[in-house]
Write a protein that holds these residues in place. Sequence first.
Motif, PDB file in Angstrom:
ATOM      1  N   GLY B 183      72.568  13.575   0.287  1.00 38.11           N
ATOM      2  CA  GLY B 183      72.263  13.377  -1.123  1.00 38.11           C
ATOM      3  C   GLY B 183      73.419  12.727  -1.853  1.00 38.11           C
ATOM      4  O   GLY B 183      74.471  12.482  -1.276  1.00 38.11           O
ATOM      5  N   PRO B 184      73.238  12.449  -3.145  1.00 39.13           N
ATOM      6  CA  PRO B 184      74.322  11.873  -3.921  1.00 39.13           C
ATOM      7  C   PRO B 184      75.408  12.900  -4.185  1.00 39.13           C
ATOM      8  O   PRO B 184      75.190  14.102  -4.007  1.00 39.13           O
ATOM      9  CB  PRO B 184      73.646  11.446  -5.227  1.00 39.13           C
ATOM     10  N   SER B 185      76.572  12.405  -4.579  1.00 41.01           N
ATOM     11  CA  SER B 185      77.667  13.268  -4.975  1.00 41.01           C
ATOM     12  C   SER B 185      77.161  14.301  -5.989  1.00 41.01           C
ATOM     13  O   SER B 185      76.330  13.995  -6.829  1.00 41.01           O
ATOM     14  CB  SER B 185      78.741  12.375  -5.599  1.00 41.01           C
ATOM     15  N   ALA B 186      77.634  15.523  -5.879  1.00 49.93           N
ATOM     16  CA  ALA B 186      77.121  16.569  -6.767  1.00 49.93           C
ATOM     17  C   ALA B 186      78.171  17.640  -6.983  1.00 49.93           C
ATOM     18  O   ALA B 186      79.069  17.821  -6.180  1.00 49.93           O
ATOM     19  CB  ALA B 186      75.864  17.199  -6.174  1.00 49.93           C
ATOM     20  N   THR B 187      78.026  18.336  -8.085  1.00 52.83           N
ATOM     21  CA  THR B 187      78.889  19.492  -8.310  1.00 52.83           C
ATOM     22  C   THR B 187      78.063  20.607  -8.920  1.00 52.83           C
ATOM     23  O   THR B 187      77.052  20.351  -9.575  1.00 52.83           O
ATOM     24  CB  THR B 187      80.062  19.172  -9.258  1.00 52.83           C
ATOM     25  N   SER B 188      78.468  21.812  -8.691  1.00 49.48           N
ATOM     26  CA  SER B 188      77.855  22.946  -9.374  1.00 49.48           C
ATOM     27  C   SER B 188      78.933  23.773 -10.053  1.00 49.48           C
ATOM     28  O   SER B 188      78.787  24.968 -10.266  1.00 49.48           O
ATOM     29  CB  SER B 188      77.084  23.816  -8.383  1.00 49.48           C
ATOM     30  N   ASP B 189      80.021  23.106 -10.387  1.00 44.29           N
ATOM     31  CA  ASP B 189      81.176  23.851 -10.874  1.00 44.29           C
ATOM     32  C   ASP B 189      81.046  24.330 -12.311  1.00 44.29           C
ATOM     33  O   ASP B 189      81.804  25.168 -12.759  1.00 44.29           O
ATOM     34  CB  ASP B 189      82.438  23.001 -10.748  1.00 44.29           C
TER      35      ASP B 189
END
Lengths: 535, 210
Positions: B183-189
């Motif tokens: 998937g594309p770059s992602a964050t859940s921060d």
Amino acid sequence: MTGPQPAPGRPGAPPTGDVGGGPTAYPDGARRADGLGEPAAGGGPDSSGPLQRTSETFLGMPSFQTAARAALANTQQRRNLAHATATIRAKRAAVVAEVDAWEELRVAGAEAKDEALHHLPDYLEQLEDNLTARGATVHWARDAEEANAIVVGLVRDRDAEEVVKVKSMATQEIELNEALEAAGIHAWETDLAELIVQLGHDRPSHILVPAIHRNRAEIREIFLREMGDVGRPAPADLSDEPARLAEAARLHLREKFMRARVAVSGANFAIAETGTLVVVESEGNGRMCLTLPETLISVVGVEKVLPTFADLGTMLQLLPRSSTGERMNPYTSMWTGVHDGDGPQDVHVVLVDNGRSHVLSDPVGRDALRCIRCSACLNVCPVYERAGGHAYGSVYPGPIGAVLNPQLRGTASDVDKSLPYASSLCGACFEACPVRIDIPSLLVHLRTQVVDEASGRSPEALGMKAAAWTFGDHRRLEAAQRAATLGGRLLGDRTVRNVPGLGAWAQARDVPTPPRETFRQWWRRTHRDEDREDT
Amino acid sequence: MSGAREEILGRLRAATADVSTPLGARGEPPVIQAAAGSDHETLELFAENVADYRATVVRCDPGGVAGAVADALARRGARSVVVPDGLDASWVSGLGGEVRVVADDGLTPADLDGLDAVVTAARVGIATTGTIVLDHAADQGRRALTLVPDQHVCVVRADQVVHDVPAAVTLLDPTRPLTWISGPSATSDIELNRVEGVHGPRTLDVVVVT
Ligand code: SF4
């Protein structure tokens, strides 16, 4: 300090080594200035390597129970943590359930790490040979100071004034950022959460989501206040939408990625058979650091070694599902020394002991070195959920921190002595652990050691101290009850051997599986004749 | 420095003196695979899992690649695209004059930052995880190419898709740089809200050629 030196006198910017300013500010009365916490220096010529020196940051930390008391009063942190751990728990459970052979994978993961750990010197030599053959330079560091000196030296030799960094537990453990700053080198954290922590002059509270204790409004405020001082400022109209906040971080960091000449990383795995290093990440900041600069320095704890490349077939199934609760994390990078015309041409690997040989010398305790830092044990831990990460007095919080820190640093300090008691022994961490570290058994093992070492303090005394903490406040008692109930749910009919805070003392007595009776009922029934202060 | 090496290895040898199993006693690492169905099911699973990461999945036959690539670039309004040296030239032959095709002749990171997209092939696709693995051979280009531009269009042949992670690992050459992309770059921060696109390409388009 993590990160750039703050302007003198700026409110909220704590002095070096202080943990204040963040959400877990310890009451002054809980501080110790007596220097306790310094473990006995070095091991002798016996089989156990020297302990890790407790860094100044955590020196004189109060016991877990004292620190947890301060944390419990922080409602925002508890709410954030409860939300976060519940969310990740649910995600993890869903993706683990997709894998039929999960138990087989856990066994294979544990065996791969055990093979490496039981023959660590052989595999390290193999790793070194392969790295060297592929154009990398290998350095060895006995402790944090030596590791920092190596990295600082490498950066200085390249006349670099700054480095970009990928989130790495090992570099946090050795406090590399502080060492670089002291040498006049800026260390830019590039993981979004680490950036939040660094800009907030704060400490990480969770392995995986280190800024879990900050909500979006706080993050917006930090970005608006701090970004301009260290680079591209946040847009003035920044909202607290997560997408806008991420965009601000992208723009702020991009200029740093474009100009950086040196990057510092850790590694999730180091493959002895091939010399391959592996970094698992989400945002792409890791790829930026591992790809664009001329020089790459990776700081790797000696326990990160895996025997073969094929072991990644197991580990890359276990780690993402256990960690972020995803089938796979967005990005995983693998590199093997120098790749012609692609990425950094000046590649260094610093292999760090820093107490690990000491942990390895205990045939029981060494299982803790299997840890792949997935943080699943944190997310299922009822004690962590309430106490938060800071109370553990180390970069390694949660159940794994409770077993690893006292082994790495010894049990001379208040916080390390208390950590083996920072658990209800409910067993949830063991069940969640992808490499089957039996954390409850290791905690019991460590409690025995603490008790043995405690001169003039009986197990009962230690237990009573913790019990007083548990009963000192109805919320903690409630937490203990709920934790015990959770334990009962997870363990079915098996006996719960302990409840939070009761330590070795209750350890000797079996607690019937809750919720057949409430904690208070059980307490009255079984301890009618004990001294107690709860009623 | 060498003093440190000898001392650490010595400590570790002393620490493991109690170990009686010989080196390598566990044998070959076990290969624990997920139960696989037909090739068709594997491909379906791959497409489903890639899409689950909010990447775009398009299927086409070999003759349709150029059109699929052009469509993907048009969807994001890309005006410039970098292509690795070894890319099948026909894949970018469908681009009209409004998209500038740039060869990688030693572009700097700053040059790449000024380009909108990249088109590459892949080495292997993994169905159970929805992952694409690049080994940065000539048809994929060096690592910076698929990192700095904001859109990555990746063409995967159906016969490159394997069922699970261990199957992929056995196909990969560890002497090459490897990038696993899910998937594309992602964050859940930020309060655990998933946000696509932090530093890597914010748009990932996967073209599956059947
Ligand atoms: S101890 Fe196990 S569950 Fe906890 S972080 Fe380490 S590997 Fe993960």
